[in-house]
Design a protein around this motif. Structure first.
Motif, PDB file in Angstrom:
ATOM      1  N   PRO A  71      -9.872 -10.518   8.000  1.00  0.00           N
ATOM      2  CA  PRO A  71      -8.643 -11.210   8.381  1.00  0.00           C
ATOM      3  C   PRO A  71      -7.439 -10.584   7.685  1.00  0.00           C
ATOM      4  N   PHE A  72      -6.266 -10.762   8.282  1.00  0.00           N
ATOM      5  CA  PHE A  72      -5.037 -10.309   7.637  1.00  0.00           C
ATOM      6  C   PHE A  72      -4.791 -11.116   6.362  1.00  0.00           C
ATOM      7  N   THR A  73      -4.098 -10.501   5.428  1.00  0.00           N
ATOM      8  CA  THR A  73      -3.773 -11.160   4.169  1.00  0.00           C
ATOM      9  C   THR A  73      -2.265 -11.235   4.000  1.00  0.00           C
ATOM     10  N   THR A  74      -1.834 -11.960   2.975  1.00  0.00           N
ATOM     11  CA  THR A  74      -0.401 -12.026   2.689  1.00  0.00           C
ATOM     12  C   THR A  74       0.127 -10.659   2.260  1.00  0.00           C
ATOM     13  N   ASP A  75      -0.722  -9.842   1.626  1.00  0.00           N
ATOM     14  CA  ASP A  75      -0.305  -8.477   1.295  1.00  0.00           C
ATOM     15  C   ASP A  75      -0.032  -7.680   2.572  1.00  0.00           C
ATOM     16  N   ASP A  76      -0.889  -7.857   3.588  1.00  0.00           N
ATOM     17  CA  ASP A  76      -0.666  -7.188   4.875  1.00  0.00           C
ATOM     18  C   ASP A  76       0.673  -7.623   5.478  1.00  0.00           C
ATOM     19  N   LEU A  77       0.951  -8.923   5.377  1.00  0.00           N
ATOM     20  CA  LEU A  77       2.189  -9.443   5.953  1.00  0.00           C
ATOM     21  C   LEU A  77       3.414  -8.836   5.267  1.00  0.00           C
ATOM     22  N   THR A  78       3.365  -8.748   3.945  1.00  0.00           N
ATOM     23  CA  THR A  78       4.494  -8.147   3.214  1.00  0.00           C
ATOM     24  C   THR A  78       4.645  -6.679   3.584  1.00  0.00           C
ATOM     25  N   LEU A  79       3.528  -5.949   3.651  1.00  0.00           N
ATOM     26  CA  LEU A  79       3.566  -4.540   4.016  1.00  0.00           C
ATOM     27  C   LEU A  79       4.150  -4.352   5.415  1.00  0.00           C
ATOM     28  N   LEU A  80       3.681  -5.149   6.363  1.00  0.00           N
ATOM     29  CA  LEU A  80       4.161  -5.026   7.744  1.00  0.00           C
ATOM     30  C   LEU A  80       5.652  -5.360   7.840  1.00  0.00           C
ATOM     31  N   THR A  81       6.081  -6.352   7.063  1.00  0.00           N
ATOM     32  CA  THR A  81       7.497  -6.734   7.066  1.00  0.00           C
ATOM     33  C   THR A  81       8.372  -5.607   6.532  1.00  0.00           C
ATOM     34  N   VAL A  82       7.959  -5.002   5.423  1.00  0.00           N
ATOM     35  CA  VAL A  82       8.724  -3.897   4.843  1.00  0.00           C
ATOM     36  C   VAL A  82       8.758  -2.717   5.814  1.00  0.00           C
ATOM     37  N   LEU A  83       7.621  -2.397   6.415  1.00  0.00           N
ATOM     38  CA  LEU A  83       7.565  -1.290   7.365  1.00  0.00           C
ATOM     39  C   LEU A  83       8.463  -1.567   8.568  1.00  0.00           C
ATOM     40  N   ARG A 143       0.854  -1.174   0.000  1.00  0.00           N
ATOM     41  CA  ARG A 143       0.000   0.000   0.000  1.00  0.00           C
ATOM     42  C   ARG A 143       0.897   1.233   0.000  1.00  0.00           C
ATOM     43  N   ILE A 144       1.024   1.819  -1.154  1.00  0.00           N
ATOM     44  CA  ILE A 144       1.981   2.893  -1.345  1.00  0.00           C
ATOM     45  C   ILE A 144       1.752   4.032  -0.354  1.00  0.00           C
ATOM     46  N   GLN A 145       0.518   4.380  -0.135  1.00  0.00           N
ATOM     47  CA  GLN A 145       0.259   5.504   0.753  1.00  0.00           C
ATOM     48  C   GLN A 145       0.760   5.248   2.169  1.00  0.00           C
ATOM     49  N   ALA A 146       0.612   4.021   2.637  1.00  0.00           N
ATOM     50  CA  ALA A 146       1.067   3.679   3.986  1.00  0.00           C
ATOM     51  C   ALA A 146       2.578   3.802   4.093  1.00  0.00           C
ATOM     52  N   LEU A 147       3.287   3.342   3.040  1.00  0.00           N
ATOM     53  CA  LEU A 147       4.746   3.413   3.070  1.00  0.00           C
ATOM     54  C   LEU A 147       5.235   4.849   2.950  1.00  0.00           C
ATOM     55  N   LEU A 169       1.811   3.421  13.278  1.00  0.00           N
ATOM     56  CA  LEU A 169       1.868   3.268  11.826  1.00  0.00           C
ATOM     57  C   LEU A 169       1.594   1.823  11.421  1.00  0.00           C
ATOM     58  N   ALA A 170       2.174   0.881  12.159  1.00  0.00           N
ATOM     59  CA  ALA A 170       2.038  -0.531  11.808  1.00  0.00           C
ATOM     60  C   ALA A 170       0.594  -0.997  11.935  1.00  0.00           C
ATOM     61  N   THR A 171      -0.048  -0.664  13.045  1.00  0.00           N
ATOM     62  CA  THR A 171      -1.423  -1.132  13.241  1.00  0.00           C
ATOM     63  C   THR A 171      -2.389  -0.486  12.256  1.00  0.00           C
ATOM     64  N   LYS A 172      -2.200   0.809  11.997  1.00  0.00           N
ATOM     65  CA  LYS A 172      -3.091   1.497  11.060  1.00  0.00           C
ATOM     66  C   LYS A 172      -2.909   0.986   9.631  1.00  0.00           C
ATOM     67  N   SER A 173      -1.681   0.707   9.236  1.00  0.00           N
ATOM     68  CA  SER A 173      -1.424   0.311   7.850  1.00  0.00           C
ATOM     69  C   SER A 173      -2.047  -1.032   7.509  1.00  0.00           C
ATOM     70  N   VAL A 174      -2.182  -1.926   8.489  1.00  0.00           N
ATOM     71  CA  VAL A 174      -2.762  -3.247   8.200  1.00  0.00           C
ATOM     72  C   VAL A 174      -4.140  -3.409   8.837  1.00  0.00           C
ATOM     73  N   GLY A 175      -4.661  -2.363   9.487  1.00  0.00           N
ATOM     74  CA  GLY A 175      -5.993  -2.427  10.077  1.00  0.00           C
ATOM     75  C   GLY A 175      -6.078  -3.287  11.311  1.00  0.00           C
TER      76      GLY A 175
END
Length: 553
Positions: free
Chosen positions: A269-281, A145-149, A172-178
């Motif tokens: 539920p969390f998704t694999t996209d959420d996991l990748t985003l959280l990892t990068v963050l 999610r470009i905006q979150a990053l 930032l982490a909790t908001k970016s993945v809901g």
């Protein structure tokens, strides 16, 4: 799961060490994994804890004062059990401390669940290389999610103290993945310390924690109610956790902590996209945290260096800059701290009856705390010496004064002599100090041991007084244990024999030449090994009036 060792120093905060290296030694020497150089009861290499196969064993390394296991003296080699308490000097070690942490917000608990073994349909782990591949793929825009990053990058670029940085990163982490709840923790001295939380009453599986920290993997559980392993976990059921993620705070070469988030319901539920985003963050945040830590460390080091520089200058002014000029006595003295400031003390003091008092003290420990006690000792001696009391009475009163103010983990060795210049007769008291050497002009050596124990431990002690005489050509050398216990690169000590040999070889020279010869011999013996203790010398040589009163070279 690696075992843990709870380290409880007397009068200091406790810390937890993860037993992962297979061998941990305890002692005063800095070469030990657990080092307490200021503990006077502890030996240089006191005790070892090591793993053999799947068991951990403890063994005392023939220490001077011994060790205790659960209150009994430790003899031989003993296998450790959960909850065992090991006492080493003023230090207590608790093996595999797994007690609950009371009302704390975050507790890591044992759980039979192994996240790595859950079914592929409900649990996902992401390795660092998986994240790099995702970032380089054409579908990156759909994954991140470009905006979150962008928002994370903007806020992380701002200068903030660490205390504000941790909750901001978690927000930032909790908001970016809901996520509804979250925890950010960093590794401090081998222990995982919670730095920010959103929500409360976390019960996080140790298996989750260890997989993220040890294997550097990002973990996603899509739906705990559908996972055959997790849906039976009481930890998960009691908290009504339905979906969770845990990712490492990872820099280029190490994992410095983790971020954990979860959902108490399954609105989304969390998704694999959420996991990748959280990892990068998390990776980005880890770099920012390390940068902030370095900035704070550098700032503190600058302040500390300035304080130490000022303290060192004050201490240099407290010690005598040159010896007194006394008929028939040739005197030299010096003290070199192993750090900026030290705990050694020497002084000269004219007494009301015409005698000259010379003294050397050594506060247990090093650094600022020892220096403060040293200055306190000097002030007490100067006040007490104004009264016309015998030395034994003076030192007895000094001990009562020191014992009333000295911390439990500190003590002072002290030697004081009062010399009559005209006759060379002297009285002395040795309070647990290294016995000074009286080297006669003929080459015979005597030691001065009369007195009593160290200062600051037994308040009711009455000290005894010894007597002697300095004849023409005799040399009295008073020294701290930093001289005889100076070690080289192979851990050999300079020792009393080498010190005596230097005094004998130069006994017909001036006091300052004798002191300089001893200093050269010690430094030559130590070589490139770093100094382990303060080094103090005071040399008094009786001579003809015409050659007396030479000063330090």
């Amino acid at each position: 799961m690696p075992h843990e060792l709870l380290v409880e120093p007397e009068g200091a905060p406790s810390r937890t060490i993860r037993l992962e290296t297979g061998r941990i030694t305890v002692g005063r020497s800095s070469e030990n994994e657990i080092s307490y150089p200021d503990d006077p009861v502890m030996s240089r290499r006191h005790l070892v804890i090591e793993r053999v196969d799947d068991d951990w064993w403890v063994e005392d390394l023939k220490s001077k004062n011994g060790s205790q296991l659960n209150g009994d003296r430790l003899t031989g080699r003993c296998r450790l059990q959960e909850g065992d308490r090991i006492t080493v000097g003023r230090l207590t070690l608790v093996f595999d401390n797994t007690h609950e942490l009371g009302d704390q917000t975050v507790v890591f608990v044992d759980d039979d669940t192994d996240p790595g073994s859950t079914t592929a349909s409900t649990s996902v782990t992401v390795r660092p290389e998986d994240v790099e591949a995702a970032l380089s793929s054409p579908e990156t825009a759909g994954v991140i999610r470009i905006q979150a990053l962008v928002e994370a990058g903007r806020q992380l670029s701002e200068h903030r103290p660490l205390a504000e940085l941790f909750p901001m990163i978690l927000d930032l982490a909790t908001k970016s993945v809901g996520a509804r709840r979250g925890v950010l923790a960093t590794i401090e001295h081998g222990e995982l310390v919670v730095r920010a939380t959103r929500g409360d009453d976390f019960r996080i599986s140790r298996a989750v924690r260890d997989q993220v920290l040890n294997e550097r993997k990002s973990l996603l559980v899509l739906d705990t109610s559908q996972d055959e392993m997790l849906k039976a976990s009481m930890t998960i059921v009691q908290q009504r956790v339905r979906s969770l993620m845990a990712v490492p705070l990872r820099t280029a070469d190490k994992v410095t902590g983790l971020i954990y988030v979860d959902m108490p319901d399954l609105v989304r539920p969390f998704t694999t996209d959420d996991l990748t985003l959280l990892t990068v963050l998390a990776n980005t945040a880890a770099i920012r945290i390390e940068h902030g830590r370095l900035v704070e460390v550098e700032h503190l080091e600058r302040l500390m260096a300035k304080d130490l520089e000022q303290a060192a200058e004050i201490q240099r002014r407290l010690l005598p800059c040159e010896p007194p000029r006394v008929p028939s006595l040739d005197i030299a003295g010096s003290s070199v701290p192993c750090r900026s400031v030290g705990g050694d003390y020497f002084d000269y003091m004219p007494l009301a009856d015409g005698r000259l008092a010379v003294m050397v003290g050594d506060v247990a420990g090093k650094g600022m705390s020892a220096a403060l006690l040293m200055s306190s000792l000097q002030a007490r001696v100067q006040i007490l010496a104004e009264e016309d009391d015998p030395l034994a009475k003076l030192v007895t009163r000094l001990n009562r004064s020191v014992a009333a103010a000295c911390p439990d983990n500190r003590f002072i060795t002290f030697f004081m002599a009062a010399i009559e210049p005209g006759t060379g007769e002297f009285s002395y008291v040795n309070a647990g100090h290294n016995p000074p050497f009286l080297v006669r002009a003929s080459g015979t050596i005597e030691t001065l041991t009369e007195g009593g124990p160290i200062l600051g431990v037994l308040r009711g002690i009455v000290y005894q007084e010894g007597r002697g005489r300095l004849n023409r050509g005799d040399v009295l050398t008073i020294y701290s244990d930093g001289v005889t216990e100076a070690t080289n690169l192979v851990d050999d000590e300079f020792g009393e024999d080498r010190l005596q040999a230097e005094i004998l070889a130069h006994r017909h020279e001036s006091a300052d030449r004798i002191a300089a010869a001893i200093g050269r011999a010690v430094h030559g013996f130590v070589g490139e090994a770093p100094p382990a203790d303060d080094l103090t010398l005071l040399v008094v040589r009786r001579c003809d009036d015409a050659t007396a009163g030479s000063q330090i070279a």
